[in-house]
Design a protein around this motif. Structure first.
Motif, mmCIF file in Angstrom:
data_model
loop_
_atom_site.group_PDB
_atom_site.id
_atom_site.type_symbol
_atom_site.label_atom_id
_atom_site.label_comp_id
_atom_site.label_asym_id
_atom_site.label_seq_id
_atom_site.Cartn_x
_atom_site.Cartn_y
_atom_site.Cartn_z
ATOM 1 N N GLY A 1 14.837 3.292 -3.884
ATOM 2 C CA GLY A 1 14.928 4.105 -2.674
ATOM 3 C C GLY A 1 13.644 4.073 -1.867
ATOM 4 N N LEU A 2 12.497 4.090 -2.567
ATOM 5 C CA LEU A 2 11.206 4.019 -1.877
ATOM 6 C C LEU A 2 11.045 2.676 -1.174
ATOM 7 N N LEU A 3 11.419 1.604 -1.860
ATOM 8 C CA LEU A 3 11.341 0.276 -1.256
ATOM 9 C C LEU A 3 12.215 0.193 -0.010
ATOM 10 N N ASP A 4 13.392 0.804 -0.105
ATOM 11 C CA ASP A 4 14.293 0.828 1.046
ATOM 12 C C ASP A 4 13.663 1.616 2.196
ATOM 13 N N ALA A 5 12.998 2.727 1.853
ATOM 14 C CA ALA A 5 12.347 3.544 2.888
ATOM 15 C C ALA A 5 11.232 2.764 3.570
ATOM 16 N N VAL A 6 10.444 2.057 2.770
ATOM 17 C CA VAL A 6 9.348 1.263 3.329
ATOM 18 C C VAL A 6 9.891 0.188 4.264
ATOM 19 N N SER A 7 10.999 -0.432 3.871
ATOM 20 C CA SER A 7 11.577 -1.511 4.671
ATOM 21 C C SER A 7 12.159 -0.998 5.979
ATOM 22 N N ARG A 8 12.707 0.216 5.961
ATOM 23 C CA ARG A 8 13.415 0.741 7.124
ATOM 24 C C ARG A 8 12.543 1.596 8.048
ATOM 25 N N TYR A 9 11.473 2.127 7.516
ATOM 26 C CA TYR A 9 10.677 3.098 8.276
ATOM 27 C C TYR A 9 9.988 2.447 9.465
ATOM 28 N N GLU A 10 10.012 3.163 10.568
ATOM 29 C CA GLU A 10 9.283 2.742 11.755
ATOM 30 C C GLU A 10 8.392 3.888 12.204
ATOM 31 N N ARG B 1 15.321 9.204 1.107
ATOM 32 C CA ARG B 1 15.788 7.932 0.564
ATOM 33 C C ARG B 1 15.693 7.893 -0.956
ATOM 34 N N ILE B 2 14.617 8.432 -1.494
ATOM 35 C CA ILE B 2 14.404 8.428 -2.946
ATOM 36 C C ILE B 2 15.455 9.285 -3.640
ATOM 37 N N ARG B 3 15.640 10.512 -3.151
ATOM 38 C CA ARG B 3 16.635 11.397 -3.747
ATOM 39 C C ARG B 3 18.042 10.815 -3.621
ATOM 40 N N GLY B 4 18.323 10.220 -2.472
ATOM 41 C CA GLY B 4 19.633 9.605 -2.278
ATOM 42 C C GLY B 4 19.891 8.496 -3.272
ATOM 43 N N ALA B 5 18.870 7.682 -3.536
ATOM 44 C CA ALA B 5 19.016 6.588 -4.490
ATOM 45 C C ALA B 5 19.231 7.115 -5.909
ATOM 46 N N MET B 6 18.543 8.205 -6.259
ATOM 47 C CA MET B 6 18.715 8.803 -7.588
ATOM 48 C C MET B 6 20.116 9.373 -7.755
ATOM 49 N N LEU B 7 20.616 10.036 -6.721
ATOM 50 C CA LEU B 7 21.967 10.598 -6.782
ATOM 51 C C LEU B 7 23.010 9.491 -6.899
ATOM 52 N N ASP B 8 22.791 8.394 -6.175
ATOM 53 C CA ASP B 8 23.705 7.255 -6.285
ATOM 54 C C ASP B 8 23.724 6.709 -7.704
ATOM 55 N N HIS C 1 0.837 -1.206 0.000
ATOM 56 C CA HIS C 1 0.000 0.000 0.000
ATOM 57 C C HIS C 1 0.872 1.256 0.000
ATOM 58 N N LEU C 2 1.941 1.262 0.808
ATOM 59 C CA LEU C 2 2.846 2.414 0.854
ATOM 60 C C LEU C 2 3.541 2.617 -0.489
ATOM 61 N N LEU C 3 3.931 1.516 -1.122
ATOM 62 C CA LEU C 3 4.605 1.616 -2.425
ATOM 63 C C LEU C 3 3.667 2.216 -3.469
ATOM 64 N N GLU C 4 2.429 1.729 -3.518
ATOM 65 C CA GLU C 4 1.465 2.233 -4.495
ATOM 66 C C GLU C 4 1.127 3.697 -4.232
ATOM 67 N N MET C 5 0.977 4.040 -2.973
ATOM 68 C CA MET C 5 0.584 5.406 -2.612
ATOM 69 C C MET C 5 1.660 6.427 -2.966
ATOM 70 N N HIS C 6 2.937 6.016 -2.858
ATOM 71 C CA HIS C 6 4.020 6.981 -3.035
ATOM 72 C C HIS C 6 4.768 6.831 -4.366
ATOM 73 N N ALA C 7 4.297 5.947 -5.236
ATOM 74 C CA ALA C 7 4.910 5.830 -6.558
ATOM 75 C C ALA C 7 4.848 7.148 -7.330
ATOM 76 N N PHE D 1 6.219 9.646 7.137
ATOM 77 C CA PHE D 1 6.827 8.711 6.189
ATOM 78 C C PHE D 1 7.286 9.421 4.925
ATOM 79 N N GLU D 2 6.476 10.341 4.397
ATOM 80 C CA GLU D 2 6.837 10.988 3.133
ATOM 81 C C GLU D 2 8.131 11.782 3.267
ATOM 82 N N THR D 3 8.315 12.473 4.394
ATOM 83 C CA THR D 3 9.557 13.219 4.630
ATOM 84 C C THR D 3 10.760 12.275 4.611
ATOM 85 N N TYR D 4 10.597 11.144 5.271
ATOM 86 C CA TYR D 4 11.663 10.142 5.318
ATOM 87 C C TYR D 4 11.904 9.546 3.936
#
Length: 243
Positions: A48-57, A71-78, A12-18, A64-67
């Motif tokens: 990066g989003l998948l990583d955020a979903v896995s790590r977020y507590e 992660r998303i921007r970091g993954a793109m820069l990498d 659900h988080l992945l679909e919502m934030h795609a 969640f969106e701030t977090y």
């Protein structure tokens, strides 16, 4: 949004934030050369989003969106760093421009004009501006800057205070941030305004051109030149030991 076990529903988080990933990818693409594919940024952002979903507590207090944005921007820069999207030949050309800038600056005691830099490189003004256009996407710092050595101390070594960790973070924790601020202040007024519009106001090249009364391609040239001036200044400081 929650499963019976009380954990966040990852799908659900992945679909919502795609859509967020796509939006961030297009924002980043607007500031990059045409050779960068937006689909590659989106793919990296989804990782990066998948990583955020896995790590977020939920208990750690951040939305969640701030977090996820971090992660998303970091993954793109990498992805950009690993793909090395600015060709080496163009990077070498930009280094020659930086060297010419530094020489003229030392000789005149002021930021050199475009015609003066072109003359130092034995080029016509049109040829020099063409090189600036080709250098679209030139960056202030490359990861390879930490590994390329010559007979002089590398200019980043002077600012990197902790080689054991992330080199970019180490730079920002040291004196590099202040040195960058000083380099921006030393830019010619028009280029200083451009940098403010681009990085602080987050305007795209077309919007900046409208504000400054020049074409989008001219903004691109001036941006490449501003980055080259800043790198030349930072290198000059490291070579001479100036603060």
């Amino acid at each position: 949004m929650y499963t019976v076990s009380g954990k966040s529903d990852k799908n659900h988080l992945l679909e919502m934030h795609a859509p967020l990933v796509k939006r961030l990818a297009h924002q980043m693409k607007a500031k990059l050369p045409p050779s960068v594919e937006v689909d590659d940024l989106i793919q990296a952002g989804m990782i990066g989003l998948l990583d955020a979903v896995s790590r977020y507590e939920d208990t750690h207090g951040a939305q969640f969106e701030t977090y996820a944005v971090q992660r998303i921007r970091g993954a793109m820069l990498d992805e950009l760093r690993s793909s090395d999207w600015l060709p080496r030949s163009i990077r070498q050309t930009m280094r020659k421009i930086e060297e010419a800038m530094n020489k003229v600056q030392q000789r005149l005691g002021r930021p050199p004009k475009e015609a003066e830099i072109a003359a130092e490189m034995k080029l016509s003004l049109t040829e020099y501006q063409g090189l600036l256009s080709e250098g679209s996407g030139h960056q202030l710092v490359y990861y390879e800057d930490f590994h390329e050595k010559d007979e002089n101390e590398h200019f980043l070594d002077r600012y990197c205070v902790d080689e054991s960790g992330d080199p970019l973070q180490s730079l920002m924790n040291g004196g590099f941030r202040q040195a960058v601020i000083q380099a921006i202040e030393a830019l010619p007024e028009r280029e200083k305004i451009l940098m403010g519009l681009y990085y602080e106001q987050e305007m795209n090249l077309k919007e900046i051109g409208a504000v400054m009364g020049v074409s989008e391609s001219r903004v691109c040239q001036l941006h490449s030149q501003a980055i080259a001036r800043m790198r030349a200044r930072l290198k000059g400081q490291a070579w001479t030991g100036l603060a």
